[in-house]
Design a protein around this motif. Structure first.
Motif, mmCIF file in Angstrom:
data_model
loop_
_atom_site.group_PDB
_atom_site.id
_atom_site.type_symbol
_atom_site.label_atom_id
_atom_site.label_comp_id
_atom_site.label_asym_id
_atom_site.label_seq_id
_atom_site.Cartn_x
_atom_site.Cartn_y
_atom_site.Cartn_z
ATOM 1 N N ALA A 39 0.838 -1.208 0.000
ATOM 2 C CA ALA A 39 0.000 0.000 0.000
ATOM 3 C C ALA A 39 0.867 1.249 0.000
ATOM 4 O O ALA A 39 0.577 2.226 -0.713
ATOM 5 N N ASP A 40 1.943 1.251 0.795
ATOM 6 C CA ASP A 40 2.857 2.398 0.837
ATOM 7 C C ASP A 40 3.548 2.595 -0.507
ATOM 8 O O ASP A 40 3.752 3.729 -0.950
ATOM 9 N N ILE A 41 3.922 1.496 -1.160
ATOM 10 C CA ILE A 41 4.592 1.593 -2.460
ATOM 11 C C ILE A 41 3.664 2.227 -3.495
ATOM 12 O O ILE A 41 4.076 3.090 -4.269
ATOM 13 N N SER A 42 2.406 1.818 -3.507
ATOM 14 C CA SER A 42 1.444 2.369 -4.466
ATOM 15 C C SER A 42 1.266 3.867 -4.290
ATOM 16 O O SER A 42 1.084 4.603 -5.260
ATOM 17 N N LYS A 43 1.343 4.326 -3.039
ATOM 18 C CA LYS A 43 1.129 5.739 -2.752
ATOM 19 C C LYS A 43 2.386 6.575 -2.951
ATOM 20 O O LYS A 43 2.297 7.796 -3.155
ATOM 21 N N ASN A 44 3.566 5.953 -2.871
ATOM 22 C CA ASN A 44 4.794 6.740 -2.866
ATOM 23 C C ASN A 44 5.931 5.998 -3.575
ATOM 24 O O ASN A 44 6.873 5.528 -2.937
ATOM 25 N N PRO A 71 8.394 7.190 -5.372
ATOM 26 C CA PRO A 71 9.734 7.762 -5.181
ATOM 27 C C PRO A 71 10.487 7.179 -3.992
ATOM 28 O O PRO A 71 11.711 7.069 -4.028
ATOM 29 N N LYS A 72 9.782 6.782 -2.955
ATOM 30 C CA LYS A 72 10.457 6.200 -1.794
ATOM 31 C C LYS A 72 11.015 4.816 -2.113
ATOM 32 O O LYS A 72 11.991 4.390 -1.490
ATOM 33 N N LEU A 73 10.401 4.115 -3.051
ATOM 34 C CA LEU A 73 10.973 2.857 -3.504
ATOM 35 C C LEU A 73 12.163 3.118 -4.414
ATOM 36 O O LEU A 73 13.169 2.416 -4.369
ATOM 37 N N GLN A 74 12.043 4.170 -5.223
ATOM 38 C CA GLN A 74 13.117 4.499 -6.157
ATOM 39 C C GLN A 74 14.406 4.895 -5.437
ATOM 40 O O GLN A 74 15.502 4.599 -5.913
ATOM 41 N N ASP A 75 14.281 5.571 -4.287
ATOM 42 C CA ASP A 75 15.507 5.946 -3.564
ATOM 43 C C ASP A 75 15.732 5.080 -2.316
ATOM 44 O O ASP A 75 16.507 5.430 -1.434
ATOM 45 N N SER A 76 15.016 3.962 -2.257
ATOM 46 C CA SER A 76 15.224 2.946 -1.208
ATOM 47 C C SER A 76 14.943 3.447 0.206
ATOM 48 O O SER A 76 15.577 3.022 1.169
ATOM 49 N N LYS A 94 14.840 -4.356 -6.124
ATOM 50 C CA LYS A 94 14.538 -5.051 -7.371
ATOM 51 C C LYS A 94 13.341 -5.974 -7.188
ATOM 52 O O LYS A 94 12.459 -6.040 -8.059
ATOM 53 N N SER A 95 13.281 -6.682 -6.059
ATOM 54 C CA SER A 95 12.174 -7.610 -5.809
ATOM 55 C C SER A 95 10.851 -6.872 -5.667
ATOM 56 O O SER A 95 9.823 -7.283 -6.231
ATOM 57 N N LEU A 96 10.860 -5.779 -4.903
ATOM 58 C CA LEU A 96 9.612 -5.027 -4.700
ATOM 59 C C LEU A 96 9.155 -4.368 -5.998
ATOM 60 O O LEU A 96 7.952 -4.293 -6.266
ATOM 61 N N GLU A 116 15.276 -1.351 -14.119
ATOM 62 C CA GLU A 116 15.267 -0.430 -15.252
ATOM 63 C C GLU A 116 13.958 0.336 -15.317
ATOM 64 O O GLU A 116 13.937 1.560 -15.513
ATOM 65 N N ILE A 117 12.855 -0.370 -15.138
ATOM 66 C CA ILE A 117 11.537 0.280 -15.154
ATOM 67 C C ILE A 117 11.420 1.258 -13.994
ATOM 68 O O ILE A 117 10.850 2.347 -14.123
ATOM 69 N N LEU A 118 11.980 0.884 -12.849
ATOM 70 C CA LEU A 118 11.871 1.710 -11.645
ATOM 71 C C LEU A 118 12.737 2.960 -11.727
ATOM 72 O O LEU A 118 12.309 4.059 -11.362
ATOM 73 N N LEU A 119 13.971 2.824 -12.222
ATOM 74 C CA LEU A 119 14.962 3.891 -12.088
ATOM 75 C C LEU A 119 15.144 4.763 -13.328
ATOM 76 O O LEU A 119 15.406 5.965 -13.194
#
Length: 359
Positions: free
Chosen positions: A215-220, A222-227, A245-247, A261-264
């Protein structure tokens, strides 16, 4: 014949006619009570008790909780000594609910004003109030282990069980919330769905992470992109630190090899275009960033040099702000940038950033 005589007198029994009767309006309170009273009377005459369980009351909207609560009280309110009071003694109403949530709903009305709710209104509604204690740590850990064991059998090791438990435990310490059997079942079911889709491509501790943080990933994103999406306490105890990479794979539903690649790449492109070295530095914290950045430069440096020399030097100035841990990646990026300078054929306006990029 005998058969012909039968059909002649009685007609073909296969020729049936239905006459449905429908009523679109709801029953009135009086009509409902009459039908209900007939049912409980019939149950009592046959030696049966009527048990009504009204679950998930505390999941309703606040205004509907108040309305439903009032309906329950009014429906079972009777005058002492009347036949209905005697009939209702054979009826048990069981209502599981979160006391704290219910009391909070009645503390304020829909306008935010304090309601005139007397203390103990729950006890005045129900003759018996039982408290179910929350499961203690050892109990819910055993319950979680059992559910994981039932779902995965020998496919999950004791070490993996411990890792999933640690992730679950630390997440709920960072986000205090009651741990219930329903919470644990939902958590395990999500991991099972992930495991069926990804198998061993995504470690089970990372599948547990996604179940908790999706749920947090869907909302934000950028926080996954910068870990920075994970709580520090959770991140530091992970056995496999390649979790971004897994998330990303789970979130975008792509193979883990393609996920970074898709994420970054979109964020790298945006940071370089906007000369945002701060954002690029934050992205660098993500595992695998340097490799993705090098591939991005190899694909685009020639195009920048030929088509937009000013952008080429701006990009070089932005890249200069990064500190690379992998010296071989750093050398690869700058070797590519330097090799493309000779492709610049048009004049470039001299600016502070152009000078920095040229250096």
């Amino acid at each position: 014949s005998g058969g012909g005589f039968f059909f002649a007198c009685y007609g073909d029994p296969r020729d049936l006619h239905s006459f449905p009767t429908r009523r679109s309006s709801d029953l009135t309170t009086v009509e409902f009570n009459e039908i209900f009273d007939d049912l409980i009377k019939d149950a009592a005459e046959h030696g049966h008790r009527v048990i009504i369980v009204f679950d998930n009351l505390d999941r309703l909207p606040p205004e509907l909780i108040q309305t439903t609560w009032a309906t329950m009280r009014n429906f079972f309110a009777t005058t002492p000594g009347t036949p209905r009071q005697s009939a209702l003694e054979n009826v048990w109403l069981i209502v599981p609910f979160d006391r704290v949530h219910i009391e909070a709903v009645f503390e304020k009305d829909k306008d935010g004003e304090n309601n005139d709710v007397t203390p103990g209104f729950i006890e005045k509604t129900f003759e018996i109030v039982l408290r179910v204690p929350p499961p203690i740590l050892s109990n819910w850990r055993e319950f979680l282990s059992n559910k994981l064991g039932e779902s995965f059998g020998e496919k999950i090791s004791n070490q993996e069980l411990h890792q999933v438990f640690r992730v679950f435990d630390l997440f709920h310490k960072a986000h205090p919330k009651a741990i219930t059997p329903r919470t644990i079942k939902a958590f395990v079911n999500t991991i099972v769905v992930q495991a069926k889709q990804w198998g061993n491509l995504i470690p089970i501790e990372h599948q547990a992470l996604y179940a908790l943080y999706k749920a947090d990933i869907s909302k934000n994103i950028p926080k996954l992109q910068d870990s920075t999406i994970l709580d520090e306490s959770v991140r530091t105890q992970l056995r496999d630190q390649d979790w971004p990479k897994s998330l990303a794979a789970a979130h975008y539903n792509v193979q883990p090899a393609e996920a970074l690649e898709i994420l970054l790449v979109p964020e790298i492109a945006k940071a370089i275009t906007e000369k945002d070295d701060t954002r690029l530095t934050k992205l660098q914290e993500t595992s695998g960033f340097s490799v993705i950045l090098e591939e991005y430069i190899l694909l685009n440096a020639l195009q920048w040099a030929k088509g937009n020399p000013s952008f080429f030097f701006d990009a070089a100035a932005t890249l200069d702000k990064l500190s690379f841990k992998e010296e071989v990646v750093k050398e690869g990026i700058w070797r590519e940038m330097i090799s493309q300078i000779v492709k610049i054929k048009t004049p470039v306006a001299s600016t502070d950033r152009t000078s920095l990029g040229l250096q």
